[in-house]
Design a protein around this motif. Structure first.
Motif, mmCIF file in Angstrom:
data_model
loop_
_atom_site.group_PDB
_atom_site.id
_atom_site.type_symbol
_atom_site.label_atom_id
_atom_site.label_comp_id
_atom_site.label_asym_id
_atom_site.label_seq_id
_atom_site.Cartn_x
_atom_site.Cartn_y
_atom_site.Cartn_z
ATOM 1 N N LEU A 244 0.874 -1.217 0.099
ATOM 2 C CA LEU A 244 -0.039 -0.089 0.053
ATOM 3 C C LEU A 244 0.715 1.293 0.072
ATOM 4 O O LEU A 244 0.611 2.210 -0.845
ATOM 5 N N PHE A 245 2.111 1.273 0.856
ATOM 6 C CA PHE A 245 2.844 2.459 0.923
ATOM 7 C C PHE A 245 3.311 2.721 -0.310
ATOM 8 O O PHE A 245 3.455 3.949 -0.831
ATOM 9 N N PHE A 246 3.971 1.816 -1.047
ATOM 10 C CA PHE A 246 4.811 1.829 -2.387
ATOM 11 C C PHE A 246 3.535 2.310 -3.479
ATOM 12 O O PHE A 246 3.932 2.860 -4.343
ATOM 13 N N ALA A 247 2.316 1.721 -3.293
ATOM 14 C CA ALA A 247 1.304 2.154 -4.293
ATOM 15 C C ALA A 247 1.090 3.486 -4.442
ATOM 16 O O ALA A 247 0.986 4.142 -5.154
ATOM 17 N N ILE A 248 0.785 3.800 -2.954
ATOM 18 C CA ILE A 248 0.519 5.514 -2.830
ATOM 19 C C ILE A 248 1.559 6.237 -3.011
ATOM 20 O O ILE A 248 1.538 7.277 -3.939
ATOM 21 N N SER A 249 2.841 5.951 -2.816
ATOM 22 C CA SER A 249 4.015 6.530 -3.164
ATOM 23 C C SER A 249 4.128 6.600 -4.545
ATOM 24 O O SER A 249 4.674 7.546 -5.066
ATOM 25 N N GLY A 250 4.055 5.615 -5.393
ATOM 26 C CA GLY A 250 4.352 5.606 -6.603
ATOM 27 C C GLY A 250 3.352 6.632 -7.269
ATOM 28 O O GLY A 250 3.797 7.229 -8.324
ATOM 29 N N VAL A 251 2.013 6.988 -6.927
ATOM 30 C CA VAL A 251 1.087 7.929 -7.441
ATOM 31 C C VAL A 251 1.732 9.401 -7.109
ATOM 32 O O VAL A 251 1.644 10.248 -7.922
ATOM 33 N N GLY A 252 2.343 9.315 -5.865
ATOM 34 C CA GLY A 252 3.303 10.406 -5.354
ATOM 35 C C GLY A 252 4.075 10.700 -6.201
ATOM 36 O O GLY A 252 4.311 12.124 -6.554
ATOM 37 N N VAL A 253 5.007 9.966 -6.698
ATOM 38 C CA VAL A 253 6.166 10.053 -7.606
ATOM 39 C C VAL A 253 5.614 10.800 -8.748
ATOM 40 O O VAL A 253 6.171 11.673 -9.411
ATOM 41 N N ILE A 254 4.584 10.281 -9.456
ATOM 42 C CA ILE A 254 3.958 10.528 -10.678
ATOM 43 C C ILE A 254 3.455 12.036 -10.450
ATOM 44 O O ILE A 254 3.575 12.780 -11.609
ATOM 45 N N LEU A 255 2.521 12.299 -9.340
ATOM 46 C CA LEU A 255 2.216 13.847 -9.012
ATOM 47 C C LEU A 255 3.404 14.553 -9.127
ATOM 48 O O LEU A 255 3.372 15.773 -9.645
ATOM 49 N N GLN A 256 4.452 14.203 -8.653
ATOM 50 C CA GLN A 256 5.549 15.038 -8.386
ATOM 51 C C GLN A 256 6.325 15.392 -9.565
ATOM 52 O O GLN A 256 6.754 16.376 -9.746
ATOM 53 N N ALA A 257 6.427 14.164 -10.523
ATOM 54 C CA ALA A 257 7.039 14.519 -12.087
ATOM 55 C C ALA A 257 6.201 15.358 -12.673
ATOM 56 O O ALA A 257 6.848 15.774 -13.811
#
Length: 180
Positions: free
Chosen positions: A87-100
């Motif tokens: 869950l953490f990495f899935a949420i953070s993956g969305v975060g990385v996309i939002l950041q990029a």
């Protein structure tokens, strides 16, 4: 240190200790992310800043998981470690996309990089990837991590035996010193 704060500030810190810890983890991973990004984007990945941002974001996410799991949200969750990590990495993956995303739009839609000097590129990359992008991903991740990866209804602390959910001043001081 917390004991030295004025009473109103101390109550505020105690009430929002999780958010403060999350922000401290974010600050640490921000510096880590920025160091990796600029190391890559100003050398081997100069023509591909979005790839450099994604690589630095993934490495910062790994560090963020360790720090959030072991410190900021240590009394939340209760899920099996692999489920929580997924869950953490899935949420953070969305975060990385939002950041990029702002960097992607600037470089691929508006082709901003082709007309800028190196110093201008550094400033533009910082504003787009680290200011605007971080604001998007930080708001999303704080909400989503508390709701899904480290939910309050499955506490490890508080009602589960620890007093960290509603810490006393002494407990916050102990935790600050690493004694918790």
């Amino acid at each position: 240190m917390i004991a030295r704060l004025p009473a109103p500030v101390r109550r505020l810190v105690m009430r929002h200790h999780e958010l403060i810890k999350f922000a401290m983890v974010g600050g640490t991973t921000f510096v880590f992310d920025m160091a990796i990004f600029y190391s890559l984007s100003l050398t081997v990945l100069e023509p591909k800043p979005v790839i450099a941002k994604i690589i630095s974001g993934v490495l910062a996410t790994i560090l963020s998981y360790i720090l959030n799991r072991e410190w900021a949200f240590k009394n939340r969750g209760g899920r099996e470690r692999h489920h929580e990590a997924m869950l953490f990495f899935a949420i953070s993956g969305v975060g990385v996309i939002l950041q990029a995303a702002p960097l992607f739009v600037a470089n691929n839609v508006f082709d901003m990089r082709s007309n800028l000097t190196v110093s201008e590129v550094v400033v533009v990359d910082f504003v787009l990837g680290f200011i605007i992008g971080n604001l998007f991903q930080m708001a999303f991740r704080f909400w989503a991590l508390r709701k899904f990866a480290f939910p309050e209804e499955q506490l490890r602390g508080g009602d589960a035996g620890s007093t960290d959910l509603h810490p006393s001043l002494a407990e916050l001081n102990d935790e600050e010193l690493g004694h918790a």
